[in-house]
Design an enzyme around this catalytic site. Structure first.
Site, PDB file in Angstrom:
ATOM      1  CG  ASN A 141       1.114  -4.005  11.390  1.00  0.00           C
ATOM      2  OD1 ASN A 141       1.801  -3.650  12.337  1.00  0.00           O
ATOM      3  ND2 ASN A 141       1.579  -4.082  10.161  1.00  0.00           N
ATOM      4  CG  ASP A 165      -1.874   1.114   1.322  1.00  0.00           C
ATOM      5  OD1 ASP A 165      -2.409   1.507   0.278  1.00  0.00           O
ATOM      6  OD2 ASP A 165      -2.072   1.631   2.442  1.00  0.00           O
ATOM      7  CE1 TYR A 204      -4.526   0.638  10.235  1.00  0.00           C
ATOM      8  CE2 TYR A 204      -3.549  -1.536  10.006  1.00  0.00           C
ATOM      9  CZ  TYR A 204      -3.440  -0.162   9.961  1.00  0.00           C
ATOM     10  OH  TYR A 204      -2.251   0.428   9.634  1.00  0.00           O
ATOM     11  CD1 TRP A 243      -1.029   2.994   8.104  1.00  0.00           C
ATOM     12  CD2 TRP A 243       1.118   2.661   8.661  1.00  0.00           C
ATOM     13  NE1 TRP A 243      -0.332   2.755   6.953  1.00  0.00           N
ATOM     14  CE2 TRP A 243       0.990   2.559   7.257  1.00  0.00           C
ATOM     15  CE3 TRP A 243       2.389   2.516   9.232  1.00  0.00           C
ATOM     16  CZ2 TRP A 243       2.084   2.299   6.426  1.00  0.00           C
ATOM     17  CZ3 TRP A 243       3.451   2.261   8.409  1.00  0.00           C
ATOM     18  CH2 TRP A 243       3.293   2.146   7.021  1.00  0.00           C
ATOM     19  CG  ASN A 287       4.334  -4.596   6.930  1.00  0.00           C
ATOM     20  OD1 ASN A 287       4.203  -4.287   8.109  1.00  0.00           O
ATOM     21  ND2 ASN A 287       3.362  -4.429   6.030  1.00  0.00           N
ATOM     22  CD  GLU A 288       0.152  -5.410   7.397  1.00  0.00           C
ATOM     23  OE1 GLU A 288      -0.201  -5.433   6.202  1.00  0.00           O
ATOM     24  OE2 GLU A 288      -0.264  -4.578   8.212  1.00  0.00           O
ATOM     25  CD  GLU A 306       0.998  -0.993   9.432  1.00  0.00           C
ATOM     26  OE1 GLU A 306      -0.172  -1.109   9.006  1.00  0.00           O
ATOM     27  OE2 GLU A 306       2.009  -1.257   8.748  1.00  0.00           O
ATOM     28  CE1 TYR A 317      -8.530  -0.422   5.255  1.00  0.00           C
ATOM     29  CE2 TYR A 317      -6.724  -0.884   6.752  1.00  0.00           C
ATOM     30  CZ  TYR A 317      -7.217  -0.256   5.618  1.00  0.00           C
ATOM     31  OH  TYR A 317      -6.392   0.530   4.861  1.00  0.00           O
TER      32      TYR A 317
HETATM   33  N1  CKX Z   1      -0.816  -2.256   6.799  1.00  0.00           N
HETATM   34  C1  CKX Z   1      -4.909  -4.182   6.705  1.00  0.00           C
HETATM   35  C2  CKX Z   1       0.293  -2.093   5.883  1.00  0.00           C
HETATM   36  C3  CKX Z   1       0.435  -0.662   5.478  1.00  0.00           C
HETATM   37  C4  CKX Z   1      -0.893  -0.098   4.985  1.00  0.00           C
HETATM   38  C5  CKX Z   1      -1.940  -0.241   6.048  1.00  0.00           C
HETATM   39  C6  CKX Z   1      -3.230   0.469   5.621  1.00  0.00           C
HETATM   40  C7  CKX Z   1      -2.072  -1.762   6.196  1.00  0.00           C
HETATM   41  C8  CKX Z   1      -3.293  -2.299   6.799  1.00  0.00           C
HETATM   42  C9  CKX Z   1      -3.492  -3.768   6.660  1.00  0.00           C
HETATM   43  O1  CKX Z   1       1.414  -0.556   4.486  1.00  0.00           O
HETATM   44  O2  CKX Z   1      -0.745   1.217   4.530  1.00  0.00           O
HETATM   45  O3  CKX Z   1      -4.012  -0.096   4.876  1.00  0.00           O
HETATM   46  O4  CKX Z   1      -3.439   1.612   5.998  1.00  0.00           O
END
Ligand code: CKX
Length: 606
Positions: A468, A166, A470, A553, A413-414, A508, A474
């Site tokens: 991370n 992203d 949300y 984040w 990352n993730e 995050e 989300y």
């Molecule tokens: N995490 C659902 C990685 C970042 C994104 C962040 C977002 C995500 C969220 C994962 O690079 O920017 O979507 O804001």
């Protein structure tokens, strides 16, 4: 020189000239450059500033979104006096892959757009004369490269980046280019480790030279006074009453390394180091044995006009914002940053979780942004990806190992750890990287929302857990945020009930926020909602002892691919893309200035 990553310096034995400025630039959509003799010189070019990404200077969409080969060129002069030295071109970053030609000769290739490399050019260069460097770059994304993605071809024949991540696929000579001259016998690497003993410290050093030479090492304090000396390529520097590097209160010594032959000093290399130790004990993150509660951000190298081009002015502002808000740390999400950022953090007493560009290792990330469904670690790209990944972890640690600001290494990352298919890859990578850092700093990676205490198959690997999460954005968003908080507590209750005895840092969380949008009562995207969302997370953080850090984040809004989830980029910044505060920044400032550095430490005041 190819594997040497020391940051360039100029001194009595070394030269370092900047080749930043306007370069010639040209797209090569049909990849004809090599057959058409472009390595010997480019015609019909545009002017392009270096360091910078090319994308945002263009006013037409095909150029901004361009994917494929593209070329840069410029002339440079090499003095006759450099004939007895090795001459090199050092690219601090060329995104994502590069071939370097000098006076028409191919010198070297490099893969990876966020780490430096040097091309040794003696065999091609004209001393005392004008020379031409031509660089072929390529910004395509592939599943076996870092960062991961696809390159699509549209029906009109144009290529398009399909990142599994992203952030906008900014490309070009994103960091500085140096013309170097170094001695033929020289220091090619060094490392330091520290032991504290009451008021005193021992700095254990190792110097690697490419040929035999007598090595001397001295340590100077901030006033230039020599506080310790040693001879030999490895040894101990004993520092009485050592001034430690502390979070928020940095103190830097200068390490001066010299090589001698026949009574002459043939090479000198010096760098600033900070005496401090890093350890993880139970839930504690310890710097010099003292517990530190992290507060800070995930960030991006991203700004108007220059894209991902490193800009000292933006970095200076970002550091000022972090100081203002009370941050003590950041994650170099999702790639290694320019080396000057680490030098600045060393001086500011900021801690960095240093990340490789291993982002997008999850097919759901691809479907979130475009549409695919397969386990990432099951793909036929995995072996080739692993080689690139390991290469970049090796270079990252080699490049950054001596920075006191570096707290930990983030290896992904993730990634998708929700299936056991990830385990062989993780086992191999964690094993292969275990001894790379002489300081043995923690290794970690961020766990995405789907990868929980219950579902992740990779919980055995990290030394610190980075989450991370949300809820409130989300999922369980808006008026459902109270259910989001309850769900987050359910997850943390599982961690609490487990026998895991390691710190958890929230790396995050947050929600997109349109600066200037005010609503009473709040709605999503309003500045009020962002504050309420952070308040919710902070209530949760304050309820669990093992949460030892919070990094929302993002520091600032940043550019992404266009899409129906983004209004001109990701707007989760506490600051706008031009680095002005949103309302939630004032709320966080108060919280972070009020929290003690050792918040939650055993016996600490809270
Ligand atoms: N995490 C659902 C990685 C970042 C994104 C962040 C977002 C995500 C969220 C994962 O690079 O920017 O979507 O804001």
């Amino acid at each position: 020189m190819e594997k040497e990553l020391l940051y360039p310096v100029a001194n009595v034995n070394r030269r370092n000239e900047s080749l930043d400025g306007l370069w010639q630039f040209k797209f090569d959509p049909k990849s004809i450059g090599e057959q058409a003799d472009w390595p010997k010189g480019l015609s019909d070019t545009l002017d392009m500033p270096v360091p910078s990404s090319f994308n945002d200077y263009f006013t037409d969409k095909d150029s901004r979104e361009y994917v494929g080969d593209f070329w840069y060129a410029r002339h440079f002069f090499v003095p006759t006096e450099w004939q007895d030295k090795l001459v090199g071109l050092r690219f601090d970053a060329a995104t994502h892959r590069a071939k370097i030609y000098v006076n028409g000769q191919l010198i070297r290739s490099h893969e990876g757009g966020f780490l430096p490399f040097t091309a040794e050019i003696n065999r091609a260069v004209h001393f005392g004369a004008d020379n031409l460097v031509v660089v072929k770059l390529n910004n395509e994304l592939h599943r076996d490269r870092l960062p991961a993605g696809d390159t699509a071809t549209l029906r009109n024949g144009h290529k398009m980046a399909k990142p599994f991540f992203d952030f906008y696929n900014y490309a070009g000579l994103n960091r500085s280019v140096h013309l170097l001259a170094v001695p033929k016998t020289r220091v090619i690497d060094y490392s330091v480790t520290y032991a504290l003993d009451g008021e005193d410290a021992t700095v254990h050093y190792t110097v690697t030279a490419n040929h035999n030479a007598d090595t001397t090492v001295r340590l100077e304090d901030a006033n230039g006074v020599v506080v310790a000396k040693s001879n030999g390529s490895t040894g101990d520097l004993l520092v009485a009453n050592a001034h430690l590097w502390q979070v928020g209160q940095a103190y830097l010594y200068k390490l001066v390394i010299e090589l001698h032959q026949d009574g002459a000093t043939i090479d000198t290399y010096s760098a600033e180091i900070g005496i401090r130790t890093v350890a993880i004990v139970g839930h504690e993150i310890l710097i010099n044995g003292q517990s530190v509660y992290l507060r800070g951000f995930g960030r991006h190298e991203d700004s108007n006009f220059a894209g991902r081009g490193f800009d000292l002015k933006v970095e200076t502002r970002d550091l000022a914002l972090m100081k203002w808000i009370g941050a003590n740390s950041y994650r170099s999400s999702h790639y290694p940053y320019d080396e000057q950022a680490y030098q600045m953090a060393d001086k500011a007493g900021i801690l960095i979780i240093d990340e490789v560009p291993a982002v997008g290792f999850k097919m759901a990330a691809a479907s979130f942004l475009g549409g695919l469904d397969q386990n990432f670690f099951d793909g036929d790209w995995i072996d080739s990806l692993y080689d690139h990944h390991l290469d970049q972890v090796q270079d990252l640690i080699k490049r950054d190992k001596n920075h006191p600001s570096v707290l930990a290494w983030s290896l992904f990352n993730e990634p998708d750890t929700s299936s056991e298919k990830c385990v062989p890859y993780f086992t191999k990578l964690f094993k292969a990287t275990a001894d790379l850092d002489p300081q043995k700093r923690p290794r970690t990676f961020t766990l995405n929302e789907d990868d929980t205490y219950e579902t992740s198959h990779a919980l055995q690997f990290p030394d610190i857990y980075l989450l991370n999460r949300y809820p409130g954005w989300y999922h369980k968003w808006g008026y459902e945020i109270s259910d989001g908080e309850a769900g987050l507590r359910d997850e943390l209750d599982q961690w609490a009930a487990s026998d895991i005895d390691k710190p958890i840092v929230f790396s995050e969380y947050g929600g997109d926020t349109q600066a200037g949008l005010h609503k009473l009562p709040s709605v999503m995207w309003s500045e009020e909602y962002q504050t309420e969302l952070l308040e919710m997370f902070n209530r949760v953080f304050d309820s669990y002892d093992f949460i030892r850090g919070e990094q929302p984040w993002n520091l600032a809004d940043f550019q992404t691919v266009e899409g129906n989830m983004r209004v001109d980029g990701n707007k989760k910044g506490l600051f706008t893309r031009d680095r002005q505060p949103k309302a939630a920044a004032f709320y966080l400032k108060k919280r972070w200035h009020d929290l003690p550095l050792d918040y939650k430490a055993k016996g600490a005041k809270s």
